[in-house]
Scaffold this motif. Structure first.
Motif, mmCIF file in Angstrom:
data_model
loop_
_atom_site.group_PDB
_atom_site.id
_atom_site.type_symbol
_atom_site.label_atom_id
_atom_site.label_comp_id
_atom_site.label_asym_id
_atom_site.label_seq_id
_atom_site.Cartn_x
_atom_site.Cartn_y
_atom_site.Cartn_z
ATOM 1 N N GLY A 111 49.202 22.988 13.051
ATOM 2 C CA GLY A 111 47.729 23.171 12.488
ATOM 3 C C GLY A 111 48.361 21.301 11.605
ATOM 4 N N MET A 112 47.610 21.087 11.815
ATOM 5 C CA MET A 112 46.575 19.109 11.064
ATOM 6 C C MET A 112 45.847 19.962 9.235
ATOM 7 N N ASP A 113 46.737 18.760 8.552
ATOM 8 C CA ASP A 113 46.123 18.695 7.349
ATOM 9 C C ASP A 113 45.796 17.610 7.060
ATOM 10 N N VAL A 114 44.330 17.257 6.711
ATOM 11 C CA VAL A 114 43.867 15.785 6.759
ATOM 12 C C VAL A 114 43.003 15.474 5.967
ATOM 13 N N VAL A 115 42.932 14.223 4.689
ATOM 14 C CA VAL A 115 42.479 13.823 3.841
ATOM 15 C C VAL A 115 41.670 12.685 4.447
ATOM 16 N N GLY A 116 40.253 12.403 4.043
ATOM 17 C CA GLY A 116 39.559 11.486 4.665
ATOM 18 C C GLY A 116 38.462 10.597 3.318
ATOM 19 N N VAL A 117 37.767 9.814 4.402
ATOM 20 C CA VAL A 117 36.739 9.181 3.261
ATOM 21 C C VAL A 117 35.672 8.108 4.589
ATOM 22 N N ILE A 118 34.809 8.972 4.171
ATOM 23 C CA ILE A 118 33.309 8.218 5.201
ATOM 24 C C ILE A 118 32.329 7.203 4.618
ATOM 25 N N TYR A 119 32.407 6.090 4.875
ATOM 26 C CA TYR A 119 31.422 5.317 4.359
ATOM 27 C C TYR A 119 30.621 4.181 5.494
ATOM 28 N N PRO A 120 29.480 4.327 5.018
ATOM 29 C CA PRO A 120 27.992 4.774 4.783
ATOM 30 C C PRO A 120 27.904 6.352 5.362
ATOM 31 N N GLY A 121 28.094 7.417 4.859
ATOM 32 C CA GLY A 121 27.619 8.338 5.004
ATOM 33 C C GLY A 121 28.289 10.127 4.051
ATOM 34 N N ASP A 122 27.227 10.970 4.412
ATOM 35 C CA ASP A 122 28.281 11.359 3.183
ATOM 36 C C ASP A 122 28.314 12.863 3.169
ATOM 37 N N ASN A 123 28.268 13.120 4.702
ATOM 38 C CA ASN A 123 28.636 14.167 5.206
ATOM 39 C C ASN A 123 29.885 14.119 6.751
ATOM 40 N N VAL B 62 35.200 14.065 -3.537
ATOM 41 C CA VAL B 62 35.072 13.003 -4.114
ATOM 42 C C VAL B 62 33.103 13.102 -3.691
ATOM 43 N N ASP B 63 32.690 13.095 -3.726
ATOM 44 C CA ASP B 63 30.859 12.643 -3.321
ATOM 45 C C ASP B 63 30.047 12.781 -4.553
ATOM 46 N N LYS B 64 28.706 12.728 -4.185
ATOM 47 C CA LYS B 64 27.706 12.762 -5.300
ATOM 48 C C LYS B 64 27.982 13.409 -6.871
ATOM 49 N N ALA B 65 28.951 14.730 -6.561
ATOM 50 C CA ALA B 65 28.657 14.914 -7.852
ATOM 51 C C ALA B 65 29.673 14.835 -9.133
ATOM 52 N N ALA B 66 30.228 13.620 -8.156
ATOM 53 C CA ALA B 66 31.022 12.929 -8.942
ATOM 54 C C ALA B 66 30.779 11.589 -9.111
ATOM 55 N N GLY B 67 29.362 11.697 -9.026
ATOM 56 C CA GLY B 67 28.650 9.994 -9.023
ATOM 57 C C GLY B 67 29.432 9.022 -7.508
ATOM 58 N N LEU B 68 29.361 9.358 -7.136
ATOM 59 C CA LEU B 68 29.454 8.681 -5.627
ATOM 60 C C LEU B 68 28.064 8.860 -4.723
ATOM 61 N N GLU B 69 27.627 7.193 -4.511
ATOM 62 C CA GLU B 69 26.795 7.924 -3.654
ATOM 63 C C GLU B 69 26.862 7.115 -2.200
ATOM 64 N N GLY B 70 26.456 7.835 -1.366
ATOM 65 C CA GLY B 70 26.364 6.389 0.098
ATOM 66 C C GLY B 70 27.763 7.247 0.850
ATOM 67 N N ALA B 71 28.853 8.160 0.193
ATOM 68 C CA ALA B 71 29.879 7.989 1.200
ATOM 69 C C ALA B 71 30.819 9.566 0.349
ATOM 70 N N ALA B 72 31.520 9.804 0.909
ATOM 71 C CA ALA B 72 32.059 10.996 0.222
ATOM 72 C C ALA B 72 34.010 10.961 0.803
ATOM 73 N N GLN B 73 35.024 11.526 -0.291
ATOM 74 C CA GLN B 73 36.002 11.905 0.194
ATOM 75 C C GLN B 73 36.503 13.200 0.437
ATOM 76 N N PHE B 74 36.756 13.584 1.899
ATOM 77 C CA PHE B 74 36.767 15.441 2.234
ATOM 78 C C PHE B 74 38.033 15.400 2.225
ATOM 79 N N ILE B 75 38.941 16.627 2.289
ATOM 80 C CA ILE B 75 39.917 17.572 2.697
ATOM 81 C C ILE B 75 39.996 18.652 3.840
ATOM 82 N N GLY B 76 40.295 18.038 5.132
ATOM 83 C CA GLY B 76 40.282 19.524 5.985
ATOM 84 C C GLY B 76 41.067 19.930 6.878
#
Length: 354
Positions: free
Chosen positions: A337-349, A264-278
């Motif tokens: 290995g290790m799989d994680v999902v994260g949310v960062i805020y404020p920031g989008d990268n 979830v990031d700008k493409a879904a309308g979320l500004e200034g934050a981001a969700q990622f899986i890594g």
């Protein structure tokens, strides 16, 4: 002009942290040859293909200025340095030095506390609101030391959860277990394990599942409680109809030996934050900091979270809270290995660190 003078020099494989003052312009060095990095020294670019970039901040800012001179968002770092020689390195401290750190253990409330406000929570050992078919846990919040975001876990045995809302805050969802459907202000989305969703401000959501499921809910900015909505409305923000993002291997971005995919990031309308899986291979990251606040959910694998003065074990199911500008290193110790999902805020990268 020689080819050497047409190529920028890597002044530093890492970005430069600086505090800028409003309306006080800077001249960022493009060529990499300045002796006043990251700023232009007024002469080193002469005879090259480069000129400095002048940037005038409109307000006081904390910034990371690019040191590799290959960013796509000049003058700011965009993470490009991670894939350059020397840009992503492992922790150079010896095992003896590491052995001197304080070892944090999980307390009765399910939290292992490290330096400052950093901690690792074990939801399986935390108390939460218990209902007949579901329970809600508060894992990250201002009362637990966060400044910018909150994280809750909704566990559902079967059936349907209550409708939840937060008023003016964004909500970012991640389905860590199970499948079913998520309703967002009257719109239904079929979901499966690994999906992320965005609930816009003033909307609500509900999850339904035929079997056990675990849904993590981030609120941006943070709130103290997920509020149950007694009379759900149908005020769905139709400007952004596509709220669900699934894992797609073709969308991966490399970050040294690690990789991640934006959910979830700008493409879904979320500004200034981001969700990622890594994914983190068996490795030990160099101690580093971020300008954003970060919540990391460990989906699989095991490892160690290192701070400057303490460390603790992490395993699948744990949640890591990292304050802004907090030095840390997440090490994966398992061969798988290790799989994680994260949310960062404020920031989008999530690839930007220093």
């Amino acid at each position: 002009m020689s080819d050497a003078l047409q190529e920028a020099v890597i002044a530093s494989p890492k970005p430069y942290y600086r505090e800028l003052k409003a309306n006080r312009p800077i001249a960022w060095c493009r060529c990499g040859r300045s002796e006043r990095q990251p700023f232009c020294d007024g002469r080193s670019h002469e005879g090259t293909a480069f000129k400095p970039l002048v940037y005038r901040p409109r307000a006081d800012e904390e910034v990371l200025l690019c040191g590799c001179k290959r960013t796509g968002t000049p003058p700011f770092c965009d993470g490009t340095h991670n894939n350059l020689p020397g840009g992503y390195s492992t922790d150079l401290r010896s095992d003896e030095e590491r052995g001197a750190l304080r070892r944090s253990t999980t307390a009765a409330d399910g939290i292992a506390r490290l330096d400052g406000r950093c901690y690792v929570a074990s939801p399986a050992r935390m108390a939460g609101g218990q209902g007949a078919h579901s329970r809600t846990l508060k894992i990250i919040s201002r009362s637990l030391g966060a400044e910018h975001q909150a994280l809750f876990l909704v566990e559902l045995k079967s059936g349907s959860s209550p409708a939840f809302g937060t008023g003016s805050a964004d909500m970012v969802l991640f389905l860590a277990r199970g499948s079913g459907s998520v309703t967002i202000s009257g719109r239904d989305f079929a979901v499966r394990e690994g999906d992320g969703l965005h609930v816009h401000p003033n909307e609500w959501f509900r999850i339904a599942s035929p079997a056990d499921c675990r849904l993590f809910v981030s609120t941006l900015p943070g709130v103290e409680e997920l509020e149950q909505v007694a009379t759900p409305t149908s005020e769905f923000d139709a400007r952004f109809p596509n709220r669900l993002v699934s894992v797609d291997q073709t969308m991966r971005s490399e970050m040294g030996p690690r990789y991640f995919q934006m959910l979830v990031d700008k493409a879904a309308g979320l500004e200034g934050a981001a969700q990622f899986i890594g994914h983190i291979p068996q490795s030990r990251a160099e101690m580093h900091r971020h300008l954003y606040e970060e919540a990391l959910i460990v989906l699989s694998g095991e490892g160690i979270l290192w701070n400057e003065e303490s460390c603790t074990d992490v395993t699948a199911g744990d949640v890591i809270f990292l304050p802004r500008k907090h030095a840390h290193s997440l090490e994966c110790i398992g061969a798988a290995g290790m799989d994680v999902v994260g949310v960062i805020y404020p920031g989008d990268n999530p690839s930007i660190n220093y």
